[in-house]
Design a protein around this motif. Structure first.
Motif, mmCIF file in Angstrom:
data_model
loop_
_atom_site.group_PDB
_atom_site.id
_atom_site.type_symbol
_atom_site.label_atom_id
_atom_site.label_comp_id
_atom_site.label_asym_id
_atom_site.label_seq_id
_atom_site.Cartn_x
_atom_site.Cartn_y
_atom_site.Cartn_z
ATOM 1 N N ALA A 1 48.200 49.580 33.147
ATOM 2 C CA ALA A 1 49.308 49.840 32.808
ATOM 3 C C ALA A 1 50.259 48.816 32.624
ATOM 4 N N ASP A 2 51.423 49.145 31.840
ATOM 5 C CA ASP A 2 52.421 48.274 31.664
ATOM 6 C C ASP A 2 52.002 46.724 30.989
ATOM 7 N N GLY A 3 51.118 46.959 30.121
ATOM 8 C CA GLY A 3 50.553 45.781 29.612
ATOM 9 C C GLY A 3 49.489 44.957 30.318
ATOM 10 N N ARG A 4 49.026 45.464 31.365
ATOM 11 C CA ARG A 4 47.937 44.578 32.360
ATOM 12 C C ARG A 4 46.763 44.368 31.680
ATOM 13 N N LYS A 5 45.917 43.627 31.981
ATOM 14 C CA LYS A 5 44.814 43.298 31.332
ATOM 15 C C LYS A 5 43.720 44.048 31.759
ATOM 16 N N GLY A 6 43.508 44.704 32.700
ATOM 17 C CA GLY A 6 42.387 45.620 33.188
ATOM 18 C C GLY A 6 41.778 45.071 34.021
ATOM 19 N N ILE A 7 40.499 45.653 34.357
ATOM 20 C CA ILE A 7 39.461 44.915 35.173
ATOM 21 C C ILE A 7 38.441 44.180 34.455
ATOM 22 N N VAL A 8 38.461 42.835 34.378
ATOM 23 C CA VAL A 8 37.833 42.306 33.674
ATOM 24 C C VAL A 8 36.522 41.265 34.342
ATOM 25 N N THR A 9 35.373 40.806 33.443
ATOM 26 C CA THR A 9 34.548 39.778 34.378
ATOM 27 C C THR A 9 35.327 38.565 34.326
ATOM 28 N N LEU A 10 34.894 37.535 35.410
ATOM 29 C CA LEU A 10 35.089 36.481 35.710
ATOM 30 C C LEU A 10 34.345 35.611 34.977
ATOM 31 N N PRO A 11 34.842 34.113 34.739
ATOM 32 C CA PRO A 11 33.965 33.037 34.136
ATOM 33 C C PRO A 11 32.946 32.907 34.589
ATOM 34 N N GLY A 12 31.642 32.717 33.999
ATOM 35 C CA GLY A 12 30.235 32.637 34.696
ATOM 36 C C GLY A 12 29.340 33.899 35.057
ATOM 37 N N VAL A 13 30.175 34.896 35.037
ATOM 38 C CA VAL A 13 29.549 36.076 35.693
ATOM 39 C C VAL A 13 28.268 36.407 34.639
ATOM 40 N N ARG A 14 28.624 36.753 33.511
ATOM 41 C CA ARG A 14 27.865 37.397 32.486
ATOM 42 C C ARG A 14 26.417 36.885 32.500
ATOM 43 N N SER A 15 26.294 35.249 32.197
ATOM 44 C CA SER A 15 24.957 34.562 32.210
ATOM 45 C C SER A 15 24.256 34.999 33.523
ATOM 46 N N ILE A 16 24.911 34.846 34.681
ATOM 47 C CA ILE A 16 24.280 35.057 36.173
ATOM 48 C C ILE A 16 23.602 36.531 36.180
ATOM 49 N N VAL A 17 24.442 37.510 35.627
ATOM 50 C CA VAL A 17 23.887 38.851 35.739
ATOM 51 C C VAL A 17 22.931 39.184 34.755
ATOM 52 N N ASP A 18 22.914 38.517 33.633
ATOM 53 C CA ASP A 18 21.943 38.774 32.497
ATOM 54 C C ASP A 18 20.634 37.923 32.989
ATOM 55 N N GLU A 19 20.657 36.749 33.852
ATOM 56 C CA GLU A 19 19.490 36.214 34.333
ATOM 57 C C GLU A 19 18.882 37.367 35.507
ATOM 58 N N LEU A 20 19.584 37.566 36.056
ATOM 59 C CA LEU A 20 19.165 38.789 37.316
ATOM 60 C C LEU A 20 18.809 40.028 36.963
#
Length: 227
Positions: free
Chosen positions: A73-92
């Motif tokens: 709402a009101d131009g907020r960015k929403g719920i997003v992944t934090l730095p480094g998360v994607r590579s860890i999740v992909d590995e697991l």
């Protein structure tokens, strides 16, 4: 989960602003600096004086839905992944369905909210998923991480907890786990006072390697990081 895997700050701010209309006098700035990592029901008891069990359940659902609704709402960015998360999740990810789970999410959010937030961030839910309603006592009690370790079939002393909030750090330590603290939602002073074993900016300083018997974790410490 919030503050380690995903950034839901925009939604949390919006939710507390919404609740301030229902509960006049809320010091939103103070709440935001002290409530993160604690179950919604516990925060509502503490800050809104909601004690009736039925109302508490309904208000917790309303609050967490407000996080999702207000995150964009009101131009907020929403719920997003934090730095480094994607590579860890992909590995697991390949470990999903293993006889002995390799990782768990132990969150102070309800199952409904956490599931929705993870779906928005496109993070698969692991085999072990401990939510607010799964324990009688939330963080900083050790219960969430003790349950997580038990469901993974390992001793807590062999588990590594990754936390962004002092309450979560204390929960992990009380459970007997090693703890990595992140500086994603709290000040360095606040996190150092909770005494994690390691303290780094975010998960981009952490690498994991899945193997047959478990997970190898490396933590890259900078000159100002706690070790």
């Amino acid at each position: 989960m919030d503050g380690t895997l995903v950034d839901s700050t925009a939604g949390v701010v919006g939710a507390w602003e919404t609740f301030a209309k229902t509960y006049p006098g809320l010091d939103v700035a103070n709440i935001l600096s002290n409530s993160h990592g604690v179950r919604t029901v516990d925060n509502l008891v503490k800050y809104c004086n909601v004690t009736d069990p039925a109302k508490l359940k309904d208000e917790a659902i309303r609050f967490e839905q407000a996080i999702v609704n207000s995150s964009r709402a009101d131009g907020r960015k929403g719920i997003v992944t934090l730095p480094g998360v994607r590579s860890i999740v992909d590995e697991l990810l390949p470990a999903k369905g293993f006889p002995h789970p390799r990782w768990a999410i132990c969150t102070s959010g309800t199952r409904a909210y956490a599931s929705a937030a993870l779906e928005i961030a496109r993070i698969d839910i692991p085999d072990v998923f401990v939510a607010a309603e799964d324990v009688n006592k939330g963080k900083p009690s050790p219960d969430p991480y003790l349950l997580g370790a038990s469901l993974c079939g390992v001793e807590p002393s062999k588990c590594l907890v990754i936390e962004d909030a002092p309450a979560g750090v204390r929960s992990g330590l009380a459970a007997g786990c090693k703890v990595v603290g992140l500086l994603t939602t709290h000040s360095r002073q606040q996190m150092e006072e909770s005494q994690p074993h390691f303290l780094v900016p975010d998960l981009s300083s952490v690498t994991v390697k899945l193997h047959e018997d478990g997970v190898d974790v490396s933590v890259q410490l900078g000159v100002n990081d706690l070790n």
